[in-house]
Design an enzyme around this catalytic site. Structure first.
Site, PDB file in Angstrom:
ATOM      1  CE1 TYR A  26      -4.186   1.422  -0.242  1.00 24.14           C
ATOM      2  CE2 TYR A  26      -3.601   2.660   1.721  1.00 24.14           C
ATOM      3  CZ  TYR A  26      -4.444   2.442   0.656  1.00 24.14           C
ATOM      4  OH  TYR A  26      -5.550   3.228   0.485  1.00 24.14           O
ATOM      5  CE  LYS A  66      -7.145   6.278   0.577  1.00 23.14           C
ATOM      6  NZ  LYS A  66      -8.149   7.113  -0.110  1.00 23.14           N
TER       7      LYS A  66
HETATM    8  P1  NAD Z   1     -12.538   3.582  -8.237  1.00 19.19           P
HETATM    9  O1  NAD Z   1     -11.423   3.320  -9.196  1.00 19.19           O
HETATM   10  O2  NAD Z   1     -13.871   3.106  -8.580  1.00 19.19           O
HETATM   11  O3  NAD Z   1     -12.601   5.123  -7.877  1.00 19.19           O
HETATM   12  C1  NAD Z   1     -11.458   5.941  -7.823  1.00 19.19           C
HETATM   13  C2  NAD Z   1     -11.871   7.235  -8.477  1.00 19.19           C
HETATM   14  O4  NAD Z   1     -10.842   8.222  -8.356  1.00 19.19           O
HETATM   15  C3  NAD Z   1     -12.144   7.078  -9.976  1.00 19.19           C
HETATM   16  O5  NAD Z   1     -13.458   7.512 -10.267  1.00 19.19           O
HETATM   17  C4  NAD Z   1     -11.127   7.995 -10.625  1.00 19.19           C
HETATM   18  O6  NAD Z   1     -11.598   8.611 -11.804  1.00 19.19           O
HETATM   19  C5  NAD Z   1     -10.939   9.013  -9.524  1.00 19.19           C
HETATM   20  N1  NAD Z   1      -9.739   9.826  -9.713  1.00 19.19           N
HETATM   21  C6  NAD Z   1      -8.432   9.437  -9.720  1.00 19.19           C
HETATM   22  N2  NAD Z   1      -7.642  10.497 -10.001  1.00 19.19           N
HETATM   23  C7  NAD Z   1      -8.469  11.572 -10.171  1.00 19.19           C
HETATM   24  C8  NAD Z   1      -8.269  12.928 -10.486  1.00 19.19           C
HETATM   25  N3  NAD Z   1      -7.034  13.439 -10.699  1.00 19.19           N
HETATM   26  N4  NAD Z   1      -9.352  13.746 -10.593  1.00 19.19           N
HETATM   27  C9  NAD Z   1     -10.603  13.263 -10.396  1.00 19.19           C
HETATM   28  N5  NAD Z   1     -10.851  11.992 -10.099  1.00 19.19           N
HETATM   29  C10 NAD Z   1      -9.802  11.143  -9.986  1.00 19.19           C
HETATM   30  O7  NAD Z   1     -12.025   2.911  -6.864  1.00 19.19           O
HETATM   31  P2  NAD Z   1     -12.607   2.951  -5.372  1.00 19.19           P
HETATM   32  O8  NAD Z   1     -11.951   1.808  -4.701  1.00 19.19           O
HETATM   33  O9  NAD Z   1     -14.076   3.069  -5.393  1.00 19.19           O
HETATM   34  O10 NAD Z   1     -11.960   4.287  -4.780  1.00 19.19           O
HETATM   35  C11 NAD Z   1     -12.705   5.332  -4.189  1.00 19.19           C
HETATM   36  C12 NAD Z   1     -12.033   5.755  -2.879  1.00 19.19           C
HETATM   37  O11 NAD Z   1     -12.182   4.702  -1.923  1.00 19.19           O
HETATM   38  C13 NAD Z   1     -10.527   6.018  -2.992  1.00 19.19           C
HETATM   39  O12 NAD Z   1     -10.178   7.125  -2.179  1.00 19.19           O
HETATM   40  C14 NAD Z   1      -9.941   4.747  -2.405  1.00 19.19           C
HETATM   41  O13 NAD Z   1      -8.634   4.932  -1.892  1.00 19.19           O
HETATM   42  C15 NAD Z   1     -10.945   4.493  -1.292  1.00 19.19           C
HETATM   43  N6  NAD Z   1     -10.907   3.148  -0.708  1.00 19.19           N
HETATM   44  C16 NAD Z   1     -10.995   2.042  -1.496  1.00 19.19           C
HETATM   45  C17 NAD Z   1     -10.925   0.781  -0.917  1.00 19.19           C
HETATM   46  C18 NAD Z   1     -10.976  -0.463  -1.768  1.00 19.19           C
HETATM   47  O14 NAD Z   1     -10.558  -1.530  -1.292  1.00 19.19           O
HETATM   48  N7  NAD Z   1     -11.468  -0.397  -2.984  1.00 19.19           N
HETATM   49  C19 NAD Z   1     -10.806   0.644   0.473  1.00 19.19           C
HETATM   50  C20 NAD Z   1     -10.748   1.793   1.256  1.00 19.19           C
HETATM   51  C21 NAD Z   1     -10.787   3.045   0.665  1.00 19.19           C
END
Ligand code: NAD
Length: 264
Positions: free
Chosen positions: A156, A163
């Site tokens: 990570y 984060k």
């Molecule tokens: P996802 O890929 O569906 O979403 C990530 C989003 O970030 C995408 O829509 C992408 O277009 C956007 N993004 C990236 N760079 C960008 C930029 N410069 N401008 C605008 N948008 C941008 O994946 P996800 O897992 O749904 O991620 C959403 C959030 O949840 C993130 O912050 C991720 O770290 C967090 N998260 C995810 C998990 C997991 O296991 N999937 C766990 C905990 C937290």
């Protein structure tokens, strides 16, 4: 429309497809009567986001790269042109060079350190400042984080450091905006297979480990995240701010491998 979010309007940032955490959240909010706008990153994503937004009764889509402050200004101008005020905002955005989401943190490059911090942590500050100006009666702002901010999770790496900055930003922002009745919280979600997660080295191992070792002995879903987001964004959580709320099947309380966990 009746429901917990009836009469409330807000912006969802970070919907990429129907696996996105933002989708679980958007569905839960729309189900309870919220009116939604969506921002997406670049034309390629618009094609995916538009039909999803339509399913939830929204045609309000705004192109926004959060690393571009002018684009952020345009986004909030567009929002204001249609809606005088908003009640909530969801920031579900993170990014890092996937070549550095494997191997060791010690090898993080300066460029990617800054890029990751900018998109995954600073953007939340930049977005919150602009959202605040549209919340004269108060509001609720939510971001998404992960346990890798608190403890070392293999691969990570720099995302964990970003984060940690994001989680601390939640607390400082909560203090700044509290007097205006604007609440700022984060959900620390357990691992879920999404586009962003697929960039993390050995993600399948992380999923299995959490499934076998969390108190609920399963992984969480985007609907689990959606339910908790609904609570935090609605008036049910009117006394909650500065909180990092774990939606991880309880994994964060565990200190050792479960005795009944199979080998992975
Ligand atoms: P996802 O890929 O569906 O979403 C990530 C989003 O970030 C995408 O829509 C992408 O277009 C956007 N993004 C990236 N760079 C960008 C930029 N410069 N401008 C605008 N948008 C941008 O994946 P996800 O897992 O749904 O991620 C959403 C959030 O949840 C993130 O912050 C991720 O770290 C967090 N998260 C995810 C998990 C997991 O296991 N999937 C766990 C905990 C937290």
């Amino acid at each position: 429309m009746t429901g917990l979010m009836a009469g409330k309007r807000g912006l969802i940032m970070g919907l990429a497809n129907d696996k996105s955490l933002a989708w679980g959240i958007a569905k839960a909010l729309a189900d309870q009567g919220a009116e939604l706008a969506f921002s997406y990153q670049g034309d390629a994503l618009r094609k995916r986001v538009a039909p999803l937004a339509e399913q939830l009764g929204s045609d309000f889509l705004i192109d926004c790269d959060v690393s571009d402050m002018a684009a952020l200004d345009r986004t909030f101008d567009a929002l204001k042109a249609r809606w005088e005020t908003i009640d909530f905002l969801v920031h579900a955005i993170g990014f890092s060079d996937k070549n550095e989401l494997r191997g060791q943190f010690v090898d993080t490059s300066l460029d990617n350190f800054l890029l990751t911090m900018n998109i995954s942590a600073y953007s939340f500050v930049a977005v919150t400042r602009r959202a605040r100006a549209m919340m004269p009666e108060g509001g609720s702002i939510l971001t998404l984080t992960y346990y890798g901010a608190e403890k070392v999770i293999p691969h990570y790496n720099v995302m964990g450091v970003a984060k940690a900055a994001l989680e601390t930003s939640v607390k400082y922002l909560a203090m700044d905006l509290g007097p205006e009745n604007i609440r700022v919280n984060a959900i620390s979600a357990g691992p879920i297979k999404t586009l962003a997660a697929s960039g993390i080295g050995d993600f399948r191992y992380i999923l299995k480990w959490n499934e076998y070792n969390s108190p609920l002995r399963r992984n969480v879903t985007i609907d689990d995240v959606g339910g908790s987001a609904l609570y935090l964004l609605s008036d049910l959580a009117s006394g909650v701010t500065g909180e990092i709320h774990h939606v991880d099947a309880g994994y964060n309380v565990v200190g050792m491998k479960a005795e009944d966990a199979p080998d992975i």
